[in-house]
Design a protein around this motif. Structure first.
Motif, PDB file in Angstrom:
ATOM      1  N   ILE A 189       0.684  -1.195  -0.043  1.00  0.00           N
ATOM      2  CA  ILE A 189       0.084   0.027  -0.056  1.00  0.00           C
ATOM      3  C   ILE A 189       0.824   1.205  -0.027  1.00  0.00           C
ATOM      4  O   ILE A 189       1.861   1.479   0.866  1.00  0.00           O
ATOM      5  N   PHE A 190       0.573   2.145  -1.207  1.00  0.00           N
ATOM      6  CA  PHE A 190       1.127   3.411  -1.155  1.00  0.00           C
ATOM      7  C   PHE A 190      -0.121   4.575  -0.680  1.00  0.00           C
ATOM      8  O   PHE A 190      -1.070   4.294  -1.233  1.00  0.00           O
ATOM      9  N   LEU A 191       0.333   5.642   0.128  1.00  0.00           N
ATOM     10  CA  LEU A 191      -0.435   6.629   0.145  1.00  0.00           C
ATOM     11  C   LEU A 191       0.453   7.902  -0.398  1.00  0.00           C
ATOM     12  O   LEU A 191       1.424   8.162   0.237  1.00  0.00           O
ATOM     13  N   VAL A 192      -0.006   8.377  -1.486  1.00  0.00           N
ATOM     14  CA  VAL A 192       0.782   9.401  -2.286  1.00  0.00           C
ATOM     15  C   VAL A 192      -0.073  10.690  -2.381  1.00  0.00           C
ATOM     16  O   VAL A 192      -1.159  10.864  -2.621  1.00  0.00           O
ATOM     17  N   ASN A 193       0.862  11.926  -2.311  1.00  0.00           N
ATOM     18  CA  ASN A 193       0.327  13.283  -2.355  1.00  0.00           C
ATOM     19  C   ASN A 193      -0.042  13.367  -3.783  1.00  0.00           C
ATOM     20  O   ASN A 193       0.692  12.769  -4.640  1.00  0.00           O
ATOM     21  N   ASP A 194      -0.482  14.604  -4.224  1.00  0.00           N
ATOM     22  CA  ASP A 194      -0.757  15.208  -5.555  1.00  0.00           C
ATOM     23  C   ASP A 194       0.537  15.713  -6.217  1.00  0.00           C
ATOM     24  O   ASP A 194       0.905  15.916  -7.469  1.00  0.00           O
ATOM     25  N   LYS A 195       1.672  15.737  -5.607  1.00  0.00           N
ATOM     26  CA  LYS A 195       3.130  15.979  -6.174  1.00  0.00           C
ATOM     27  C   LYS A 195       3.776  14.697  -6.524  1.00  0.00           C
ATOM     28  O   LYS A 195       4.772  14.657  -7.132  1.00  0.00           O
ATOM     29  N   ALA A 225      -5.983   1.826  -7.811  1.00  0.00           N
ATOM     30  CA  ALA A 225      -5.886   3.452  -7.416  1.00  0.00           C
ATOM     31  C   ALA A 225      -7.273   4.057  -7.016  1.00  0.00           C
ATOM     32  O   ALA A 225      -8.257   3.943  -7.771  1.00  0.00           O
ATOM     33  N   SER A 226      -7.192   4.698  -6.023  1.00  0.00           N
ATOM     34  CA  SER A 226      -8.473   5.332  -5.529  1.00  0.00           C
ATOM     35  C   SER A 226      -8.044   6.937  -5.081  1.00  0.00           C
ATOM     36  O   SER A 226      -6.898   6.990  -4.118  1.00  0.00           O
ATOM     37  N   ILE A 227      -8.725   7.864  -5.143  1.00  0.00           N
ATOM     38  CA  ILE A 227      -8.695   9.235  -4.690  1.00  0.00           C
ATOM     39  C   ILE A 227      -9.276   9.297  -3.438  1.00  0.00           C
ATOM     40  O   ILE A 227     -10.327   8.951  -3.139  1.00  0.00           O
ATOM     41  N   LEU A 228      -8.474   9.906  -2.498  1.00  0.00           N
ATOM     42  CA  LEU A 228      -9.078   9.963  -1.124  1.00  0.00           C
ATOM     43  C   LEU A 228      -8.646  11.594  -0.790  1.00  0.00           C
ATOM     44  O   LEU A 228      -7.793  12.284  -1.154  1.00  0.00           O
ATOM     45  N   TYR A 229      -9.698  11.867   0.327  1.00  0.00           N
ATOM     46  CA  TYR A 229      -9.376  13.476   0.917  1.00  0.00           C
ATOM     47  C   TYR A 229      -8.977  13.286   2.317  1.00  0.00           C
ATOM     48  O   TYR A 229      -9.520  12.872   2.960  1.00  0.00           O
ATOM     49  N   ALA A 230      -7.964  13.996   2.500  1.00  0.00           N
ATOM     50  CA  ALA A 230      -7.497  14.472   4.046  1.00  0.00           C
ATOM     51  C   ALA A 230      -7.600  15.777   4.270  1.00  0.00           C
ATOM     52  O   ALA A 230      -6.649  16.754   3.941  1.00  0.00           O
ATOM     53  N   GLY A 231      -8.791  16.369   4.788  1.00  0.00           N
ATOM     54  CA  GLY A 231      -8.815  17.762   5.109  1.00  0.00           C
ATOM     55  C   GLY A 231      -8.978  18.241   3.578  1.00  0.00           C
ATOM     56  O   GLY A 231      -9.796  17.823   2.661  1.00  0.00           O
ATOM     57  N   SER A 280      -6.482  18.319   1.604  1.00  0.00           N
ATOM     58  CA  SER A 280      -5.576  17.691   0.724  1.00  0.00           C
ATOM     59  C   SER A 280      -6.097  16.463  -0.125  1.00  0.00           C
ATOM     60  O   SER A 280      -7.062  15.906   0.314  1.00  0.00           O
ATOM     61  N   LYS A 281      -5.869  16.279  -1.212  1.00  0.00           N
ATOM     62  CA  LYS A 281      -6.256  15.339  -2.108  1.00  0.00           C
ATOM     63  C   LYS A 281      -4.935  14.181  -2.225  1.00  0.00           C
ATOM     64  O   LYS A 281      -3.967  14.723  -2.691  1.00  0.00           O
ATOM     65  N   LEU A 282      -5.277  12.964  -1.886  1.00  0.00           N
ATOM     66  CA  LEU A 282      -4.256  12.056  -1.978  1.00  0.00           C
ATOM     67  C   LEU A 282      -4.736  11.035  -2.867  1.00  0.00           C
ATOM     68  O   LEU A 282      -5.957  10.591  -3.356  1.00  0.00           O
ATOM     69  N   ILE A 283      -3.675   9.985  -3.339  1.00  0.00           N
ATOM     70  CA  ILE A 283      -4.258   8.813  -3.960  1.00  0.00           C
ATOM     71  C   ILE A 283      -3.707   7.526  -3.149  1.00  0.00           C
ATOM     72  O   ILE A 283      -2.614   7.567  -2.767  1.00  0.00           O
ATOM     73  N   LEU A 284      -4.364   6.624  -3.357  1.00  0.00           N
ATOM     74  CA  LEU A 284      -4.282   5.508  -2.617  1.00  0.00           C
ATOM     75  C   LEU A 284      -4.113   4.338  -3.702  1.00  0.00           C
ATOM     76  O   LEU A 284      -4.846   3.872  -4.438  1.00  0.00           O
TER      77      LEU A 284
END
Length: 679
Positions: free
Chosen positions: A287-293, A380-386, A388-392
């Motif tokens: 499992i990776f949790l990756v930011n938009d950068k 791959a799935s898009i998640l929201y943390a506050g 911030s948008k992340l990809i799981l």
């Protein structure tokens, strides 16, 4: 004094025996908590507290006349064991378990207090009958229990607020376990004894005297009780797990705010967070949790263990560098994955554009610290943390599957190559005979060359020699090209060229008694295929036809190619979506002995053969079936005993629409295995 002490020894021994029994009982129940549950442990401790009230009501005491001290059995022995159980629970099970033990004790003691108050009231209430001479006795008995139960409740709360905090303070200052236990017991009992005496003897003129006597009598009990508690803590390796590093004030704050609404919500959130973390960390997925950068913000334990890269290293590496490209992964096992490799920006965009931004699937390669290439099938799935948008990225490793596929392909190539060599061997006799004739022709031309003086005649002889050499060179070139090991490669091919090449290779192996006929299509027909495999397919059919004609007086082989039509035998096996005009049909027919009906369904099975040992391997028709399938086509067989056999091979034309996902063949053949890679 010495005589009195001697007389007191049995009583003292009995008291310490009772104390030891209670301590061992509590320790035993605690050690079995994982088997019988904590509820049973809590109930035993609460039962001891209730029993203490009954003993206290009986006013059983031990008098030390030589010290002028009176030791109350209930408050000195029974209630002291609660402090031991509280400390054991706090140190080994944590603050929450200690709070739950206290709540259980308070609930049971409070219930006992309520029932006792009701029973006391019943002795005086109109309508309840009690023997007159016993009425006052029971009233005083229940009153004493009620007061002492209230005092016990106060002492329990005091123990909870003081004992863990004092113990943790001394333990954090690196005092030994026994010393920390003794000091925390002694200091806690100062508060405990004061609260207990304040509630139970607040009206007594001897309040301070009784409190001092209770404190002194408990001191002797605590020293022995601390030994038992310390031994149990040591047996449970307390002090080696890091529990002693707790902050005492954190425990106190937690106790005071445990049952507030906000704290309950926070605790519930922490519980779910802990469960989720437990699930993620122990998941078999990577499992990776990756930011938009494009940089990982978190990974699970499985990924770190499998890749061998520490988290801080992964955190500083961009996903484009983690997911390897062609330059960083030369291993041909993962060639198909690398060709479809996507950059992180492409993955992000594709995930956002997928339905509900979920379940975008792709496969990629990462490299371990041991230089091992690992293939992973990601979702791959898009998640929201506050804000911030992340990809799981949740991936399942597929390395073993790709390795097995690669090994299967290699084995397929080897089997195909060996089968071609077998065909070459079976053709070798005819080719050698033809080649020998060419050599004789060359030799004869050379012999006559010296006897000719005319220049034109010599030029004719040289032309004959060149033609013979060209014919021999062409024959050996085709034979070597067919025999060599090559990769499966689809190209645009003219089907007539493939059939002519196969025909030329086959003709030298035919005997003079076999009539051969080849009918070319008047119009060019183009297909997409691998030339070597198609030649091998045609040669296998021709060689089988030749073998079936052995000993036949009027042997005949016919081969032709044409555009398919719906009334052509074998087209009934096509799916409804297919159009006959998009297919061509190659037909190979002989008038040999035919195939018995009982083995018709087995002829395409690998290693099935009716030929004698050394004459065939049983792989020829299996390879024909596999080659037709790998070219998105199918094969149809018609045969009758003593009348002959005809094979119909349907192949899609070069410009035909893609039909890769359509079922093309419904002939009932069991255990047929395609030995060629799909196109």
């Amino acid at each position: 004094m010495s005589s009195h002490l001697t007389e007191m020894l049995p009583a003292l021994a009995l008291c310490f025996l009772e104390l030891s029994f209670l301590a061992v009982l509590i320790i035993t129940m605690h050690s079995l908590r994982k088997v019988i549950g904590l509820t049973s442990y809590y109930m035993v401790v609460s039962f001891i507290l209730v029993f203490a009230q009954l003993i206290n009501a009986a006013d059983i005491s031990l008098v030390y006349e030589f010290l002028d001290i009176q030791m109350n059995i209930s408050s000195s022995l029974l209630l002291t064991t609660f402090m031991a159980s509280l400390l054991i629970t706090y140190t080994l099970d944590g603050p929450i378990a200690a709070q739950r033990l206290t709540v259980a004790a308070v609930v049971v003691s409070g219930s006992f207090f309520l029932l006792n108050t009701i029973s006391q009231t019943q002795t005086q209430w109109f309508g309840f009958v009690v023997e007159e001479d016993k009425r006052q006795f029971f009233f005083d008995f229940f009153e004493k229990i009620r007061i002492n139960t209230a005092a016990t409740l106060g002492a329990i709360v005091a123990d909870l607020l003081v004992l863990p905090v004092v113990f943790q303070i001394f333990k954090n200052r690196n005092f030994g376990t026994y010393f920390s236990v003794v000091i925390s017991f002694l200091l806690t009992q100062v508060v405990d004894t004061y609260v207990y005496s304040l509630i139970s003897n607040y009206h007594s003129e001897q309040f301070w005297l009784k409190m001092n006597q209770l404190f002194i009598s408990r001191a002797f009990i605590i020293i022995w009780l601390s030994v038992i508690v310390t031994i149990y803590l040591r047996l449970n390796e307390y002090g080696k797990k890091g529990e002693e590093d707790r902050n005492p004030m954190d425990f106190l704050r937690a106790v005071l705010s445990t049952y507030s609404y906000g704290n309950l919500i926070s605790q519930h959130s922490r519980d779910w967070e802990g469960r989720f973390a437990l699930f993620v960390e122990n998941s078999p997925d990577l499992i990776f949790l990756v930011n938009d950068k494009g940089y990982p913000t978190d990974v699970n334990k499985r990924l770190i263990l499998r890749s061998g890269h520490p988290f801080h290293e992964l955190q500083e590496t961009h996903m484009d560098d983690i997911l390897l490209d062609q330059d960083k992964c030369p291993d041909d096992i993962f060639e198909d994955i690398i060709k479809k490799r996507m950059s992180f920006d492409e993955i992000w965009s594709a995930t956002e554009e997928s339905p509900e931004m979920r379940d975008f699937n792709f496969e990629s390669i990462i490299k371990s610290s041991d230089d091992e290439f690992i293939s992973i099938d990601f979702i791959a799935s898009i998640l929201y943390a506050g804000k911030s948008k992340l990809i799981l990225l949740t991936g399942r490793e597929t390395t073993a599957r790709h390795q097995l596929t690669h090994q299967r392909d290699q084995l397929t190539d080897q089997v195909s190559h060996l089968q071609r060599l077998e065909s070459v061997g079976r053709l070798a006799g005819g080719v050698a005979h033809d080649f020998n004739n060419l050599l004789h022709s060359i030799q004869g031309s050379l012999d006559s060359f010296d006897n000719k003086s005319d220049i034109a005649e010599k030029d004719r002889i040289v032309g004959n020699i060149r033609h013979a050499v060209s014919r021999a060179s062409d024959l050996t070139s085709k034979l070597l090209s067919f025999a060599k090991k090559g990769n499966f490669e689809l190209k645009k091919l003219k089907i007539d060229d493939v059939l002519n090449s196969s025909w030329e290779l086959f003709k030298p192996s035919c005997t003079q008694s076999i009539k051969i006929k080849f009918l070319n299509s008047p119009d060019p027909i183009y297909i997409r295929g691998d030339r070597t495999q198609l030649e091998q397919m045609i040669l296998n059919l021709l060689i089988n036809a030749r073998d079936a004609l052995e000993g036949h007086s009027s042997a005949k082989i016919t081969m032709r190619c044409e555009i398919a039509y719906e009334n052509l035998p074998g087209w009934e096996h096509a799916a409804e979506e297919l159009s006959a005009s998009n297919y061509c049909c190659v037909r190979v027919k002989d008038n040999g002995s035919g195939i018995p009906e009982d083995i018709m369904s087995k002829v395409f099975e690998p290693f099935f053969t009716t030929k004698p040992v050394g004459k065939g391997t049983g792989m020829g028709l299996s390879m024909v079936f596999g080659t037709a399938s790998s070219h998105n086509g199918w094969i149809h067989l018609e045969s009758a005993l003593d009348k002959g056999t005809e094979f119909f091979i349907f192949l899609p034309l070069y410009n035909a629409p893609s039909q890769e996902n359509i079922t093309r063949y419904d002939m009932d053949i069991e255990n047929v295995q395609t030995l060629h890679r799909p196109s």
